[in-house]
Design a protein around this motif. Sequence first.
Motif, PDB file in Angstrom:
ATOM      1  N   ASP A  41     -22.675  49.269   2.933  1.00  0.00           N
ATOM      2  CA  ASP A  41     -22.530  50.741   2.906  1.00  0.00           C
ATOM      3  C   ASP A  41     -22.593  51.454   1.699  1.00  0.00           C
ATOM      4  OD1 ASP A  41     -22.074  50.241   5.745  1.00  0.00           O
ATOM      5  OD2 ASP A  41     -19.951  50.485   5.587  1.00  0.00           O
ATOM      6  N   THR A  42     -21.927  51.218   0.538  1.00  0.00           N
ATOM      7  CA  THR A  42     -21.894  51.537  -0.715  1.00  0.00           C
ATOM      8  C   THR A  42     -23.350  51.779  -1.325  1.00  0.00           C
ATOM      9  OG1 THR A  42     -19.723  50.786  -1.122  1.00  0.00           O
ATOM     10  CG2 THR A  42     -20.925  51.728  -3.061  1.00  0.00           C
ATOM     11  N   ALA A  43     -23.823  50.505  -1.143  1.00  0.00           N
ATOM     12  CA  ALA A  43     -25.474  50.368  -1.740  1.00  0.00           C
ATOM     13  C   ALA A  43     -26.318  51.224  -0.960  1.00  0.00           C
ATOM     14  CB  ALA A  43     -25.715  49.016  -1.634  1.00  0.00           C
ATOM     15  N   TYR A  44     -26.249  51.446   0.380  1.00  0.00           N
ATOM     16  CA  TYR A  44     -27.238  52.214   0.807  1.00  0.00           C
ATOM     17  C   TYR A  44     -26.951  53.724   0.584  1.00  0.00           C
ATOM     18  CZ  TYR A  44     -29.742  49.283   4.336  1.00  0.00           C
ATOM     19  OH  TYR A  44     -30.573  48.797   4.679  1.00  0.00           O
ATOM     20  N   LYS A  45     -25.678  54.120   0.405  1.00  0.00           N
ATOM     21  CA  LYS A  45     -25.351  55.561  -0.209  1.00  0.00           C
ATOM     22  C   LYS A  45     -26.033  55.785  -1.491  1.00  0.00           C
ATOM     23  CE  LYS A  45     -21.199  56.033   2.780  1.00  0.00           C
ATOM     24  NZ  LYS A  45     -19.711  56.228   2.894  1.00  0.00           N
ATOM     25  N   ALA A  46     -26.158  54.906  -2.402  1.00  0.00           N
ATOM     26  CA  ALA A  46     -26.402  55.008  -3.698  1.00  0.00           C
ATOM     27  C   ALA A  46     -28.133  55.267  -3.790  1.00  0.00           C
ATOM     28  CB  ALA A  46     -26.158  53.827  -4.487  1.00  0.00           C
ATOM     29  N   VAL A  47     -28.594  54.768  -2.699  1.00  0.00           N
ATOM     30  CA  VAL A  47     -30.040  54.781  -2.851  1.00  0.00           C
ATOM     31  C   VAL A  47     -30.532  56.169  -2.027  1.00  0.00           C
ATOM     32  CG1 VAL A  47     -32.485  53.821  -2.176  1.00  0.00           C
ATOM     33  CG2 VAL A  47     -30.528  52.474  -2.803  1.00  0.00           C
ATOM     34  N   MET A  48     -31.116  57.089  -2.815  1.00  0.00           N
ATOM     35  CA  MET A  48     -31.613  58.561  -2.013  1.00  0.00           C
ATOM     36  C   MET A  48     -32.702  58.223  -1.008  1.00  0.00           C
ATOM     37  SD  MET A  48     -33.505  61.856  -3.871  1.00  0.00           S
ATOM     38  CE  MET A  48     -32.012  61.472  -5.421  1.00  0.00           C
ATOM     39  N   LYS A  49     -33.686  57.250  -0.885  1.00  0.00           N
ATOM     40  CA  LYS A  49     -34.464  57.238   0.330  1.00  0.00           C
ATOM     41  C   LYS A  49     -34.385  55.621   0.378  1.00  0.00           C
ATOM     42  CE  LYS A  49     -37.388  61.237  -0.421  1.00  0.00           C
ATOM     43  NZ  LYS A  49     -38.627  61.918  -0.737  1.00  0.00           N
ATOM     44  N   PRO A  50     -33.722  54.909   1.110  1.00  0.00           N
ATOM     45  CA  PRO A  50     -33.650  53.559   1.157  1.00  0.00           C
ATOM     46  C   PRO A  50     -34.739  53.041   2.089  1.00  0.00           C
ATOM     47  CG  PRO A  50     -31.635  54.508   2.214  1.00  0.00           C
ATOM     48  CD  PRO A  50     -32.495  55.848   1.772  1.00  0.00           C
ATOM     49  N   VAL A  51     -35.370  52.050   1.604  1.00  0.00           N
ATOM     50  CA  VAL A  51     -36.474  51.390   2.003  1.00  0.00           C
ATOM     51  C   VAL A  51     -36.282  50.101   2.768  1.00  0.00           C
ATOM     52  CG1 VAL A  51     -38.957  50.463   1.763  1.00  0.00           C
ATOM     53  CG2 VAL A  51     -38.023  52.540   0.157  1.00  0.00           C
ATOM     54  N   GLU A  52     -36.649  49.829   3.956  1.00  0.00           N
ATOM     55  CA  GLU A  52     -36.224  48.680   4.645  1.00  0.00           C
ATOM     56  C   GLU A  52     -37.343  47.780   4.330  1.00  0.00           C
ATOM     57  OE1 GLU A  52     -33.615  47.934   6.144  1.00  0.00           O
ATOM     58  OE2 GLU A  52     -32.945  50.074   6.193  1.00  0.00           O
ATOM     59  N   GLY A  53     -36.908  46.476   4.266  1.00  0.00           N
ATOM     60  CA  GLY A  53     -37.854  45.418   3.796  1.00  0.00           C
ATOM     61  C   GLY A  53     -37.526  44.904   2.268  1.00  0.00           C
ATOM     62  N   THR A  54     -36.252  45.322   1.950  1.00  0.00           N
ATOM     63  CA  THR A  54     -35.956  45.137   0.406  1.00  0.00           C
ATOM     64  C   THR A  54     -34.701  44.516   0.386  1.00  0.00           C
ATOM     65  OG1 THR A  54     -34.702  47.134   0.341  1.00  0.00           O
ATOM     66  CG2 THR A  54     -37.195  47.323  -0.391  1.00  0.00           C
ATOM     67  N   ILE A  55     -33.906  44.448  -0.627  1.00  0.00           N
ATOM     68  CA  ILE A  55     -32.763  43.915  -1.095  1.00  0.00           C
ATOM     69  C   ILE A  55     -31.829  44.338   0.008  1.00  0.00           C
ATOM     70  CG2 ILE A  55     -32.400  45.312  -2.875  1.00  0.00           C
ATOM     71  CD1 ILE A  55     -30.663  42.995  -4.052  1.00  0.00           C
ATOM     72  N   LEU A  56     -31.924  45.722   0.345  1.00  0.00           N
ATOM     73  CA  LEU A  56     -30.967  46.371   1.199  1.00  0.00           C
ATOM     74  C   LEU A  56     -30.776  45.975   2.585  1.00  0.00           C
ATOM     75  CD1 LEU A  56     -31.598  50.113   0.049  1.00  0.00           C
ATOM     76  CD2 LEU A  56     -29.534  48.785  -0.403  1.00  0.00           C
ATOM     77  N   THR A  57     -32.167  45.571   2.995  1.00  0.00           N
ATOM     78  CA  THR A  57     -32.315  44.871   4.522  1.00  0.00           C
ATOM     79  C   THR A  57     -31.424  43.823   4.368  1.00  0.00           C
ATOM     80  OG1 THR A  57     -34.563  46.282   4.598  1.00  0.00           O
ATOM     81  CG2 THR A  57     -33.651  44.346   6.373  1.00  0.00           C
ATOM     82  N   VAL A  58     -31.989  42.704   3.473  1.00  0.00           N
ATOM     83  CA  VAL A  58     -31.272  41.407   3.533  1.00  0.00           C
ATOM     84  C   VAL A  58     -29.769  41.263   3.549  1.00  0.00           C
ATOM     85  CG1 VAL A  58     -31.300  39.302   2.183  1.00  0.00           C
ATOM     86  CG2 VAL A  58     -33.518  40.480   2.708  1.00  0.00           C
ATOM     87  N   ALA A  59     -29.384  42.293   2.541  1.00  0.00           N
ATOM     88  CA  ALA A  59     -27.853  42.316   2.350  1.00  0.00           C
ATOM     89  C   ALA A  59     -27.151  43.055   3.774  1.00  0.00           C
ATOM     90  CB  ALA A  59     -27.246  43.133   1.253  1.00  0.00           C
TER      91      ALA A  59
END
Length: 559
Positions: free
Chosen positions: A119-137
């Motif tokens: 949740d913290t990481a997603y909030k830190a990214v202005m435009k989260p892109v799926e298919g990246t480290i965010l998705t895996v996490a």
Amino acid sequence: MGLKRLDGLALSNMIANGATNLSQNADYVDSLNVFPVPDGDTGTNMNLTMTSGAKEVAAMNSSNIAEVSSKFARGLLMGARGNSGVILSQLFRGFGKAVEGKTELTTVDFAEALKRGVDTAYKAVMKPVEGTILTVAREAADEALLASESTSDFTEFMKRVIVEAKASLDRTPDLLPVLKEVGVVDSGGQGLLVIYEGFLASLEGKELEKPHAPVMDALIEAEHHAHAAQGFMSTEDIEFGYCTEIMVRFQDDKLKDTPFNEDTFRNELSELGDSLLVVADEELLKVHVHVETPGEVITKGQRFGELVAVKIENMRQQHSTILEEEHGINLQGVQQDEKPKAPFAIVTVAMGEGVSELFRSLGSAHVIEGGQTMNPSTEDIVKAIESAHAEHVFIFPNNSNIIMAAEQAASVAPCGVSVIPTKTVPQGLAAAIAFNPEADVEMNEQAMKSAAETVKSGQVTYAVRDTSIDGVEIKKDEHMAIAEKKIVSSSSSSLEAAKRLVDALIDADDEIITILTGEGSSESDVEALTSYIESVNDEIEIEVHDGKQPLYSYIFSVE
């Protein structure tokens, strides 16, 4: 019976194993990084970020999980480099917040902390892109929550997390078309998986091999980079004055009398100084340390073999020179802290002596050396902000992979900071020209962002691997022409690539083109290039500066 409650010492071991595993796989992670261009450094950035966090944890000996998590998060935060490094730091920043006040964790606690990190990481990214480290996490954390409902055993729990992380990583090409086009998975997600696998190895009691000798240079660079803001300290503050590096080739006859034990040797050297790094494999021993008595380091190293290389630098002398030449500090007179702060200052990131000088001539108070493949850490940027000694600082990252680290630095800096999200050197130069010392913060922000958006950027650089992107076949070591973010051509000749870049960038309405020539650009090629530009648009004004930048034969700014 497996581990049911995780304390600080167990987490420390997991972190150390995660960092080691990432270090061993950093080159592989680098090789996957093809977005936006195939010259990635995700593995390097994540490795240096993780090394910073693990180093903080290694310096403590606490069984308190909250203390270890907090220290780890702080180390990651200050060492974060590149977008993946910043996201990694945010994942464990959220994790640390979730475990505040706890001394041990159950699998339920751990899963909830992973989720908080996501949740913290997603909030830190202005435009989260799926298919990246965010998705895996995120998908790994979701599985962690499910797994925690059915098992309290950390080893089984972590196995399930890794199975889902792998599956999620394999799905990334379905979410990011460029990954499918090139035929790779996401590099940041791969890096996170490697860290988790290191965690599991620790829980299973497996010892990973120590990093091999080649990582030493990266570690030394990181160590020195972290202390690069020389203006923030006085020469008298340097406790250990000699940066000492030795390389020793092991010799069997000496090892018979004095067997080498890395931990024992490291402890021995730690009594002589600080900033200690020791790396060894079967053949070589490398040491980097700051001491007052370099001779002792050499003598101790020679007990195990013959000296292959020795480097000793007087850091007090270096420091004094830097203060006088770069920061303008009068060592005989008033210290900087006693001077009133300037209303504004500009801090920028650039590579190349000529490019840096251009930024200084436009008013940059501090130029951080960095850019593609050499992203500065959050801590580097914080120290540059502090050394600028101003009420408000404007930062030009000049690279999309540095913007998040700049924003993270702004969030912890002790003064007002505005990140102007410049993604290229031309955008940064345009923003610097737009600065008005008579205007307020808001007006300057608006003018700088507007100026950055109006300039067209192009670069000629080289490829580090064979690939195919946007229909352009690229061979390793060929020269790629990149107009804005799009690769438009690839050629064995930098001049031909530059001409194709001109074709893609310039039209009849353009008035000025500025060319920054990089390392390896010849005068004859520049003359041929300017002639070609005149043949395309004979009204356009051409400026040429010797940027001396590495990696890029040419950088174009078109207005």
